[in-house]
Motif scaffolding. Structure first.
Motif, PDB file in Angstrom:
ATOM      1  N   GLU A  67       0.626  -1.190  -0.029  1.00 55.01           N
ATOM      2  CA  GLU A  67      -0.145   0.123   0.056  1.00 55.01           C
ATOM      3  C   GLU A  67       0.753   1.339   0.037  1.00 55.01           C
ATOM      4  N   THR A  68       2.039   1.310   0.869  1.00 56.09           N
ATOM      5  CA  THR A  68       2.939   2.283   0.807  1.00 56.09           C
ATOM      6  C   THR A  68       3.526   2.518  -0.450  1.00 56.09           C
ATOM      7  N   ARG A  69       4.092   1.486  -1.054  1.00 53.86           N
ATOM      8  CA  ARG A  69       4.770   1.770  -2.234  1.00 53.86           C
ATOM      9  C   ARG A  69       3.823   2.130  -3.483  1.00 53.86           C
ATOM     10  N   LEU A  70       2.474   1.626  -3.422  1.00 53.40           N
ATOM     11  CA  LEU A  70       1.480   2.124  -4.341  1.00 53.40           C
ATOM     12  C   LEU A  70       1.288   3.807  -4.263  1.00 53.40           C
ATOM     13  N   ARG A  71       1.113   3.921  -2.844  1.00 54.64           N
ATOM     14  CA  ARG A  71       0.797   5.374  -2.501  1.00 54.64           C
ATOM     15  C   ARG A  71       1.843   6.530  -2.999  1.00 54.64           C
ATOM     16  N   THR A  72       3.245   5.811  -2.795  1.00 59.51           N
ATOM     17  CA  THR A  72       4.469   6.581  -3.097  1.00 59.51           C
ATOM     18  C   THR A  72       4.433   7.042  -4.549  1.00 59.51           C
ATOM     19  N   ALA A  73       4.086   6.073  -5.320  1.00 60.58           N
ATOM     20  CA  ALA A  73       4.112   5.797  -6.801  1.00 60.58           C
ATOM     21  C   ALA A  73       2.858   6.896  -7.283  1.00 60.58           C
ATOM     22  N   GLY A  74       2.098   7.262  -6.650  1.00 60.45           N
ATOM     23  CA  GLY A  74       0.759   7.948  -7.113  1.00 60.45           C
ATOM     24  C   GLY A  74      -0.063   7.141  -7.215  1.00 60.45           C
ATOM     25  N   GLN A  77      -7.610  -5.055  -5.355  1.00 60.08           N
ATOM     26  CA  GLN A  77      -6.825  -5.571  -6.437  1.00 60.08           C
ATOM     27  C   GLN A  77      -5.314  -5.460  -6.835  1.00 60.08           C
ATOM     28  N   ARG A  78      -5.195  -4.186  -6.530  1.00 57.65           N
ATOM     29  CA  ARG A  78      -3.527  -3.650  -6.850  1.00 57.65           C
ATOM     30  C   ARG A  78      -2.827  -4.216  -5.683  1.00 57.65           C
ATOM     31  N   TYR A 120      -3.767  -7.182 -16.885  1.00 58.57           N
ATOM     32  CA  TYR A 120      -2.959  -6.116 -17.876  1.00 58.57           C
ATOM     33  C   TYR A 120      -2.846  -4.872 -17.451  1.00 58.57           C
ATOM     34  N   ASN A 121      -4.171  -4.351 -17.139  1.00 55.79           N
ATOM     35  CA  ASN A 121      -4.361  -2.968 -16.860  1.00 55.79           C
ATOM     36  C   ASN A 121      -3.513  -2.474 -15.510  1.00 55.79           C
ATOM     37  N   THR A 122      -3.495  -3.474 -14.553  1.00 55.48           N
ATOM     38  CA  THR A 122      -2.635  -3.170 -13.494  1.00 55.48           C
ATOM     39  C   THR A 122      -1.331  -3.105 -13.606  1.00 55.48           C
ATOM     40  N   LEU A 123      -0.677  -4.180 -14.501  1.00 56.87           N
ATOM     41  CA  LEU A 123       0.578  -4.153 -14.797  1.00 56.87           C
ATOM     42  C   LEU A 123       1.094  -2.856 -15.568  1.00 56.87           C
ATOM     43  N   HIS A 124       0.043  -2.464 -16.671  1.00 59.93           N
ATOM     44  CA  HIS A 124       0.535  -1.160 -17.254  1.00 59.93           C
ATOM     45  C   HIS A 124       0.444  -0.057 -16.327  1.00 59.93           C
ATOM     46  N   GLN A 125      -0.534   0.144 -15.391  1.00 58.41           N
ATOM     47  CA  GLN A 125      -0.187   1.096 -14.301  1.00 58.41           C
ATOM     48  C   GLN A 125       0.716   1.337 -13.444  1.00 58.41           C
ATOM     49  N   GLU A 162       3.725   2.585 -15.855  1.00 54.84           N
ATOM     50  CA  GLU A 162       3.607   3.987 -15.871  1.00 54.84           C
ATOM     51  C   GLU A 162       4.064   4.719 -14.691  1.00 54.84           C
ATOM     52  N   ALA A 163       3.894   4.143 -13.557  1.00 54.47           N
ATOM     53  CA  ALA A 163       4.225   4.648 -11.924  1.00 54.47           C
ATOM     54  C   ALA A 163       5.601   4.490 -11.904  1.00 54.47           C
ATOM     55  N   GLY A 164       6.210   3.598 -12.831  1.00 59.31           N
ATOM     56  CA  GLY A 164       7.617   3.526 -12.380  1.00 59.31           C
ATOM     57  C   GLY A 164       8.061   2.207 -11.448  1.00 59.31           C
ATOM     58  N   LEU A 165       7.024   1.573 -11.058  1.00 56.68           N
ATOM     59  CA  LEU A 165       7.304   0.296 -10.205  1.00 56.68           C
ATOM     60  C   LEU A 165       7.648  -0.995 -10.660  1.00 56.68           C
ATOM     61  N   ILE A 166       7.735  -1.082 -12.235  1.00 51.66           N
ATOM     62  CA  ILE A 166       8.216  -2.305 -12.954  1.00 51.66           C
ATOM     63  C   ILE A 166       8.691  -1.731 -14.259  1.00 51.66           C
ATOM     64  N   ARG A 167       9.124  -2.467 -15.239  1.00 49.98           N
ATOM     65  CA  ARG A 167       9.436  -1.889 -16.291  1.00 49.98           C
ATOM     66  C   ARG A 167       9.163  -3.064 -17.419  1.00 49.98           C
TER      67      ARG A 167
END
Length: 139
Positions: free
Chosen positions: A10-17, A23-24, A61-66, A69-74
């Protein structure tokens, strides 16, 4: 998913915006809990189903692309029909084992890239991806 892991995701997601939806958080926990890895949409979907996470392939698919875009994965495209998502976003390159659909990291320090072309006007090189294709030797 442990309570501690959920909070970290949750913290990682919030930090990434990103808003930490159920589900995320569940997909993030599956994706990041095992260290650096390379997964396709289908592989993560299979893991989610096996873990009892009610999620569609489209949502994965949508979550991985989000996450991308947030820089969490490439994104790592190694074949025209297969895209991998890499949890290691540091500068590094890859081996791809043909016929086994296996992707392995190559540390950036083991490869030197020289004589890159000058980018077109108004552009700059953002990243260089090297994929070295391997195949098993015939004995």
């Amino acid at each position: 998913m442990t309570a501690g892991a959920g909070i970290a995701i949750e913290t990682r997601l919030r930090t990434a915006g990103l808003r930490p939806t159920r589900q995320r958080v569940a997909l993030g926990d599956l994706l990041f809990a095992k260290g650096d890895r390379h997964l396709t949409v289908e592989e993560l979907h299979e893991e989610a189903v096996a873990a009892g996470v009610p999620v569609s392939l489209a949502t994965v698919y949508n979550t991985l692309h989000q996450f991308t875009e947030a820089g969490l994965i490439r994104v790592l495209a190694v074949e025209s029909s297969k895209t991998y998502f890499d949890t290691n976003v540091s500068d590094h390159h890859h081996f791809f084992v043909e016929g086994h659909n296996e992707v392995l990291d190559i540390p950036i320090s083991t490869l030197t890239i020289a004589n890159l072309p000058e980018p077109p006007p108004g552009m700059e090189i953002a990243h260089v991806d090297v994929v070295i294709r391997l195949r098993r030797k015939d004995r």
